[in-house]
Scaffold this active site. Structure first.
Site, PDB file in Angstrom:
ATOM      1  N   ARG A  51       0.856  -1.194   0.000  1.00 21.82           N
ATOM      2  CA  ARG A  51       0.000   0.000   0.000  1.00 21.82           C
ATOM      3  C   ARG A  51       0.889   1.241   0.000  1.00 21.82           C
ATOM      4  NH1 ARG A  51      -1.539   1.622   4.648  1.00 21.82           N
ATOM      5  NH2 ARG A  51      -2.383  -0.352   5.402  1.00 21.82           N
ATOM      6  N   TYR A 103     -16.487  16.913 -14.998  1.00 23.26           N
ATOM      7  CA  TYR A 103     -16.934  15.522 -15.045  1.00 23.26           C
ATOM      8  C   TYR A 103     -18.019  15.262 -13.980  1.00 23.26           C
ATOM      9  CZ  TYR A 103     -16.640  10.423 -14.720  1.00 23.26           C
ATOM     10  OH  TYR A 103     -16.935   9.082 -14.686  1.00 23.26           O
ATOM     11  N   ASP A 175      -7.765  18.703 -14.266  1.00 20.56           N
ATOM     12  CA  ASP A 175      -8.055  17.348 -14.711  1.00 20.56           C
ATOM     13  C   ASP A 175      -7.692  17.299 -16.197  1.00 20.56           C
ATOM     14  OD1 ASP A 175      -9.250  15.038 -15.747  1.00 20.56           O
ATOM     15  OD2 ASP A 175     -10.892  15.068 -14.300  1.00 20.56           O
ATOM     16  N   LYS A 200      -8.796   6.320 -19.453  1.00 26.73           N
ATOM     17  CA  LYS A 200      -9.132   6.828 -20.772  1.00 26.73           C
ATOM     18  C   LYS A 200      -7.920   6.726 -21.708  1.00 26.73           C
ATOM     19  CE  LYS A 200     -12.802   7.628 -18.360  1.00 26.73           C
ATOM     20  NZ  LYS A 200     -13.140   8.903 -17.766  1.00 26.73           N
TER      21      LYS A 200
HETATM   22  C1  LIG Z   1     -13.716   9.284 -16.465  1.00 23.44           C
HETATM   23  C2  LIG Z   1     -13.307  10.569 -15.898  1.00 23.44           C
HETATM   24  C3  LIG Z   1     -13.048  10.707 -14.528  1.00 23.44           C
HETATM   25  C4  LIG Z   1     -13.264   9.566 -13.563  1.00 23.44           C
HETATM   26  O1  LIG Z   1     -12.323   8.552 -13.751  1.00 23.44           O
HETATM   27  P1  LIG Z   1     -12.580   7.004 -13.440  1.00 23.44           P
HETATM   28  O2  LIG Z   1     -11.340   6.355 -13.886  1.00 23.44           O
HETATM   29  O3  LIG Z   1     -13.801   6.592 -14.229  1.00 23.44           O
HETATM   30  O4  LIG Z   1     -12.842   6.892 -11.976  1.00 23.44           O
HETATM   31  C5  LIG Z   1     -12.604  11.938 -14.080  1.00 23.44           C
HETATM   32  N1  LIG Z   1     -12.436  12.979 -14.911  1.00 23.44           N
HETATM   33  C6  LIG Z   1     -12.684  12.888 -16.233  1.00 23.44           C
HETATM   34  C7  LIG Z   1     -12.485  14.061 -17.103  1.00 23.44           C
HETATM   35  C8  LIG Z   1     -13.126  11.683 -16.773  1.00 23.44           C
HETATM   36  O5  LIG Z   1     -13.385  11.591 -18.080  1.00 23.44           O
END
Ligand SMILES: *Cc1c(COP(=O)(O)O)cnc(C)c1O
Length: 387
Positions: A51, A103, A175, A200
């Site tokens: 961890r 998001y 982000d 992504k």
């Molecule tokens: C998908 C997404 C998230 C969340 O991420 P997860 O891996 O699904 O928990 C956060 N910010 C953006 C811009 C996203 O597209």
């Protein structure tokens, strides 16, 4: 160690911790272990418990820190776990400003989880710097933005927002999921913290869920390391390996994603049955010039609306190659309906206010042959027309 390369295409493959010194393996091994035998009482190998630290995860963390040009990286079990760790930097009474197209899950964790701990949030139009500065009451401790923001691909000036944050002694958080460090590096523009849903583009193959955080200072690195170990939302060794593997091809994938997206955005823009196209790479797009100044190009996400005489249910069901699914950034093209899918957790009134209409379609452009993608869109759009 001296780096023998300069460019990001090479860093994607050789960056962070490369290979394995023990065997010469060109890939970092998957250290599938929870613990490490200690050499003697009070004497360990530098690894104690997975961890706290794991060599496969550490290789990934060093890699993302290098790619985003930050001080340290942290890998989590999902993008939301990464966002949760960053929000854990704040305490009750603090307020976070989020951009209006953030998001859905980021809004939800603030509205339904952190609210219980009296961490407040407010939604602001971060494209309007004057209004944004006016909203900075003394309890505001951070501004969290996405550029392009989900799902209307609105562009916020990252350098200007970071400058504003510095002036008020608060944190700027970006982000960077939609752009990736290959197209945009927020820390070089002045941001303090970069977050990724690595699920992504970084993973890139729709086969894992992961989150990453990069910080720009030792002080933040120390705090994030503490939070990561204390709250425990870490990424496992196998998924860390998969993510390193995905990142190696990020450059070639993004080039193709963007090529395809530019072609499809122009096709949609000129389509008689399409009402609106949102794509930061179009000269007519909101924030086109700002985006050009801070990112390599417009990325590969497109949102659009069909004309009123089209039935979007028919459009979605007629698509044959492009799959209807949540998520984005994989090699395969995906389409989604933000109002009922990714942004369903945002109340109807707020959705209308920020422009997430019931007719909005979001397309994650994959790396298939662009003619096949265009043909699929063409037949589905034409069948959706109600005559
Ligand atoms: C998908 C997404 C998230 C969340 O991420 P997860 O891996 O699904 O928990 C956060 N910010 C953006 C811009 C996203 O597209």
């Amino acid at each position: 160690m001296d780096k023998v390369y300069k460019e990001i295409e090479s860093a994607l493959i050789h960056g962070g911790i490369y290979g394995d010194k023990t065997t010469g393996s060109v890939n970092v091994p998957i250290y599938q272990t929870s613990t490490y035998e200690q050499l003697a009482l009070g004497k360990n190998t530098g690894w104690e418990y997975s961890r706290t630290g794991n060599p496969t995860r550490a290789a990934l963390e060093a890699l993302i820190a290098e790619l985003e040009k930050g001080v340290a990286g942290f890998a989590f079990g999902s993008g939301m776990a990464a966002i949760t760790a960053v929000l854990s930097l704040f305490k009750s009474g603090d307020k976070i400003i989020i951009s209006s197209n953030v998001y859905g899950g980021t809004f939800r964790v603030l509205d339904k989880v952190f609210k219980n701990f009296e961490i407040k949030y407010s939604i602001e139009d971060t494209t309007n710097l004057e209004k944004l500065e006016k909203s900075l009451s003394p309890d505001v401790k951070a501004i969290l933005i996405e550029s392009p923001a989900n799902p209307l691909l609105t562009i916020t000036d990252i350098a200007k927002v970071s400058e504003l944050a510095k002036k008020h002694n608060i944190l700027s958080i970006v982000d960077n999921t939609f752009m990736t460090p290959y197209l945009q590096q927020p820390i070089t523009l002045g941001a303090d913290i970069v977050i990724h849903s690595a699920t992504k583009y970084l993973g890139g193959h729709s086969d894992l869920v992961a989150g990453l955080v990069v910080v720009n200072s030792d002080k933040l690195a120390e705090k994030l390391a503490f939070i990561q170990n204390a709250t425990g939302g870490i990424l496992g060794p196998f998924d860390s390996f998969l993510l390193i593997r995905g990142i190696k091809t990020l450059g070639v994938r993004m080039d193709r994603h963007v090529d395809n997206a530019e072609k499809l955005a122009n096709y949609l823009l000129n389509h008689p049955l399409v009402k609106n196209v949102y794509y930061p790479g179009l000269a007519s797009a909101q924030g086109y010039e700002v985006n050009k100044s801070q990112a390599k190009n417009g990325g590969a996400m497109i949102s659009f609306e069909l004309k009123e005489n089209c039935n979007i249910k028919t459009f979605f069901s007629e698509l044959k190659l492009i799959a209807l699914a949540e998520s984005l950034g994989g090699v395969e093209s995906l389409v989604c309906h933000p109002a009922t899918m990714t942004h369903a957790s945002i109340p109807y009134e707020i959705r209308q206010k920020v422009g997430i209409t019931d007719g909005l379609i979001r397309l994650s452009v994959g790396i298939e042959n662009v003619n096949d993608l265009q043909n699929d869109l063409e037949q589905a759009i034409s069948k959706s027309e109600e005559k």
